[in-house]
Design a protein around this motif. Structure first.
Motif, mmCIF file in Angstrom:
data_model
loop_
_atom_site.group_PDB
_atom_site.id
_atom_site.type_symbol
_atom_site.label_atom_id
_atom_site.label_comp_id
_atom_site.label_asym_id
_atom_site.label_seq_id
_atom_site.Cartn_x
_atom_site.Cartn_y
_atom_site.Cartn_z
ATOM 1 N N ASP A 14 -25.441 6.253 0.706
ATOM 2 C CA ASP A 14 -25.628 4.873 0.242
ATOM 3 C C ASP A 14 -25.780 3.895 1.396
ATOM 4 O OD1 ASP A 14 -25.598 5.058 -2.577
ATOM 5 O OD2 ASP A 14 -23.432 5.314 -2.566
ATOM 6 N N ALA A 15 -25.412 4.294 2.620
ATOM 7 C CA ALA A 15 -25.425 3.386 3.770
ATOM 8 C C ALA A 15 -24.585 2.147 3.468
ATOM 9 C CB ALA A 15 -26.852 2.991 4.136
ATOM 10 N N ALA A 16 -23.400 2.370 2.896
ATOM 11 C CA ALA A 16 -22.493 1.290 2.525
ATOM 12 C C ALA A 16 -21.086 1.865 2.401
ATOM 13 C CB ALA A 16 -22.925 0.652 1.201
ATOM 14 N N THR A 17 -20.094 0.989 2.369
ATOM 15 C CA THR A 17 -18.714 1.427 2.152
ATOM 16 C C THR A 17 -18.258 1.153 0.724
ATOM 17 O OG1 THR A 17 -17.944 -0.708 3.029
ATOM 18 C CG2 THR A 17 -18.039 1.135 4.562
ATOM 19 N N GLU A 18 -18.930 0.239 0.037
ATOM 20 C CA GLU A 18 -18.557 -0.114 -1.331
ATOM 21 C C GLU A 18 -19.775 -0.695 -2.028
ATOM 22 O OE1 GLU A 18 -14.440 -1.759 -2.377
ATOM 23 O OE2 GLU A 18 -15.688 -3.559 -2.462
ATOM 24 N N ILE A 19 -19.863 -0.489 -3.344
ATOM 25 C CA ILE A 19 -21.012 -0.973 -4.121
ATOM 26 C C ILE A 19 -20.525 -1.749 -5.333
ATOM 27 C CG2 ILE A 19 -23.014 -0.289 -5.518
ATOM 28 C CD1 ILE A 19 -23.338 2.113 -3.656
ATOM 29 N N TRP A 20 -21.124 -2.927 -5.541
ATOM 30 C CA TRP A 20 -20.855 -3.729 -6.734
ATOM 31 C C TRP A 20 -22.088 -3.678 -7.629
ATOM 32 C CZ3 TRP A 20 -18.157 -8.955 -5.108
ATOM 33 C CH2 TRP A 20 -16.956 -8.659 -4.439
ATOM 34 N N ARG A 21 -21.839 -3.540 -8.925
ATOM 35 C CA ARG A 21 -22.931 -3.472 -9.896
ATOM 36 C C ARG A 21 -22.890 -4.690 -10.816
ATOM 37 N NH1 ARG A 21 -22.864 -0.936 -15.039
ATOM 38 N NH2 ARG A 21 -24.929 -0.373 -15.822
ATOM 39 N N TYR A 22 -24.036 -5.347 -10.962
ATOM 40 C CA TYR A 22 -24.165 -6.514 -11.838
ATOM 41 C C TYR A 22 -25.168 -6.209 -12.946
ATOM 42 C CZ TYR A 22 -21.642 -9.616 -8.638
ATOM 43 O OH TYR A 22 -20.675 -10.208 -7.870
ATOM 44 N N ARG A 23 -25.003 -6.892 -14.062
ATOM 45 C CA ARG A 23 -25.952 -6.764 -15.174
ATOM 46 C C ARG A 23 -26.695 -8.075 -15.356
ATOM 47 N NH1 ARG A 23 -22.479 -3.681 -19.917
ATOM 48 N NH2 ARG A 23 -22.573 -1.579 -19.022
ATOM 49 N N GLY A 24 -28.018 -7.965 -15.498
ATOM 50 C CA GLY A 24 -28.840 -9.137 -15.731
ATOM 51 C C GLY A 24 -28.875 -9.507 -17.205
ATOM 52 N N ALA A 25 -29.398 -10.698 -17.484
ATOM 53 C CA ALA A 25 -29.497 -11.170 -18.862
ATOM 54 C C ALA A 25 -30.407 -10.275 -19.699
ATOM 55 C CB ALA A 25 -30.017 -12.615 -18.876
ATOM 56 N N ASP A 26 -31.341 -9.576 -19.033
ATOM 57 C CA ASP A 26 -32.273 -8.701 -19.756
ATOM 58 C C ASP A 26 -31.728 -7.285 -19.925
ATOM 59 O OD1 ASP A 26 -32.339 -7.947 -17.144
ATOM 60 O OD2 ASP A 26 -34.522 -8.051 -16.907
ATOM 61 N N GLY A 27 -30.478 -7.062 -19.516
ATOM 62 C CA GLY A 27 -29.867 -5.750 -19.654
ATOM 63 C C GLY A 27 -30.057 -4.847 -18.452
ATOM 64 N N ALA A 28 -30.942 -5.235 -17.523
ATOM 65 C CA ALA A 28 -31.149 -4.435 -16.318
ATOM 66 C C ALA A 28 -29.948 -4.590 -15.381
ATOM 67 C CB ALA A 28 -32.431 -4.873 -15.612
ATOM 68 N N SER A 29 -29.765 -3.616 -14.493
ATOM 69 C CA SER A 29 -28.651 -3.652 -13.544
ATOM 70 C C SER A 29 -29.179 -3.756 -12.120
ATOM 71 C CB SER A 29 -27.800 -2.382 -13.667
ATOM 72 O OG SER A 29 -27.206 -2.300 -14.942
ATOM 73 N N TRP A 30 -28.415 -4.424 -11.268
ATOM 74 C CA TRP A 30 -28.741 -4.464 -9.845
ATOM 75 C C TRP A 30 -27.471 -4.276 -9.038
ATOM 76 C CZ3 TRP A 30 -27.115 -8.865 -6.903
ATOM 77 C CH2 TRP A 30 -26.644 -9.944 -7.653
ATOM 78 N N LEU A 31 -27.640 -3.756 -7.830
ATOM 79 C CA LEU A 31 -26.522 -3.332 -7.011
ATOM 80 C C LEU A 31 -26.449 -4.134 -5.720
ATOM 81 C CD1 LEU A 31 -27.066 0.543 -7.290
ATOM 82 C CD2 LEU A 31 -25.674 -0.917 -8.783
ATOM 83 N N VAL A 32 -25.224 -4.333 -5.262
ATOM 84 C CA VAL A 32 -24.982 -4.947 -3.951
ATOM 85 C C VAL A 32 -24.168 -3.956 -3.138
ATOM 86 C CG1 VAL A 32 -24.005 -6.902 -2.693
ATOM 87 C CG2 VAL A 32 -24.939 -7.254 -4.995
ATOM 88 N N GLY A 33 -24.688 -3.542 -1.980
ATOM 89 C CA GLY A 33 -23.971 -2.631 -1.106
ATOM 90 C C GLY A 33 -23.308 -3.390 0.031
ATOM 91 N N PHE A 34 -22.049 -3.061 0.311
ATOM 92 C CA PHE A 34 -21.295 -3.736 1.367
ATOM 93 C C PHE A 34 -20.997 -2.770 2.501
ATOM 94 C CE2 PHE A 34 -20.315 -6.224 -2.395
ATOM 95 C CZ PHE A 34 -20.314 -7.535 -1.936
ATOM 96 N N GLN A 35 -21.040 -3.276 3.722
ATOM 97 C CA GLN A 35 -20.481 -2.603 4.882
ATOM 98 C C GLN A 35 -19.253 -3.417 5.275
ATOM 99 O OE1 GLN A 35 -20.762 0.048 6.557
ATOM 100 N NE2 GLN A 35 -22.724 0.965 6.007
ATOM 101 N N GLY A 36 -18.079 -2.870 4.987
ATOM 102 C CA GLY A 36 -16.869 -3.661 5.199
ATOM 103 C C GLY A 36 -16.839 -4.821 4.225
#
Length: 237
Positions: free
Chosen positions: A97-119
């Motif tokens: 993933d090239a990250a230490t933690e991942i947050w998942r969000y849901r859009g108003a249209d039902g689609a999902s998008w991810l945010v990857g964190f390093q620290g």
């Protein structure tokens, strides 16, 4: 400097303890702790990167992006919370993933998008549907268009714990990291901006209505600079 002073400085320098790196420890129940001592036996160890110092230019840029509801690379978690609210899911990353933690969000249209964190900082953002599972994919410069605040989810939170839910709301106390609270109790039923008040910076207020697991209590708390600032519980008949 005299020879004796030089000798003393050399001895002090040689005996000074080296700084311990900060590590992320995850126990069998999925609880996450950050510490600069070795993890206990049986815990999963994940090295993390400490956040860089935040300067005035950084703060101004992140404040503007958060005001517009955008997430940008380098943004600390507390500003992501201010920009987008609580994520639907927080989970540990895998090496690819090239990250230490991942947050998942849901859009108003039902689609999902991810945010990857390093620290503590955003490393990348991507549409979940456009990326193969478990890979970092291409990073975008801001949150995908149309993505809204998180909606309800019962997916297991960070560390793989299956105990996420309303029953954990009683553990919400001032001073805790908001990201950990969201991982335990899930996204709010609704949230609203909290204006700056005197020396207190702006934040966001989260409202949780009664639900199975916490059937008679309304829980409201404020997040300021990434931490719970206050908690209000109201008995609902």
């Amino acid at each position: 400097m005299s020879p004796s002073a030089l000798l003393l400085a050399a001895v002090v320098g040689a005996t000074a303890p080296a700084a311990q790196p900060v590590v992320k420890c995850i126990d069998a129940a999925g609880n996450v702790t950050y510490q600069n001592a070795p993890c206990e036996k049986g815990q999963v160890v994940r090295p993390i990167e400490m956040p860089k110092a935040e300067n005035r230019d950084d703060t101004s840029a992140w404040e503007l992006a958060a005001h517009e509801g955008k997430v940008v690379p380098g943004m600390p978690k507390r500003w992501v919370l201010r920009a987008r609210g609580a994520p639907a899911e927080i989970r540990p990353a895998v090496p690819r993933d090239a990250a230490t933690e991942i947050w998942r969000y849901r859009g108003a249209d039902g689609a999902s998008w991810l945010v990857g964190f390093q620290g503590e900082q955003v490393a990348w953002m991507r549409d979940e549907a456009r990326s193969p599972a478990g890979s970092a994919g291409a990073a975008s410069a801001s949150a995908p268009p149309g993505a809204g605040p998180a909606s309800g989810s019962t997916t297991a939170a960070a560390g793989g714990s299956a105990t996420r839910g309303p029953q954990n709301r009683r553990f919400v106390i001032a001073g805790r990291y908001c990201e950990h609270v969201f991982a335990e109790i899930g996204p709010a039923d609704r949230d609203e901006p909290l204006p700056a008040n005197g020396s207190a910076p702006a934040g966001r207020r989260y409202i949780y209505e009664p639900a199975p697991g916490d059937p008679s209590m309304r829980t409201v708390f404020s997040c300021v600079d990434g931490r719970v600032a206050d908690v209000e519980r109201t008995l609902v008949r």
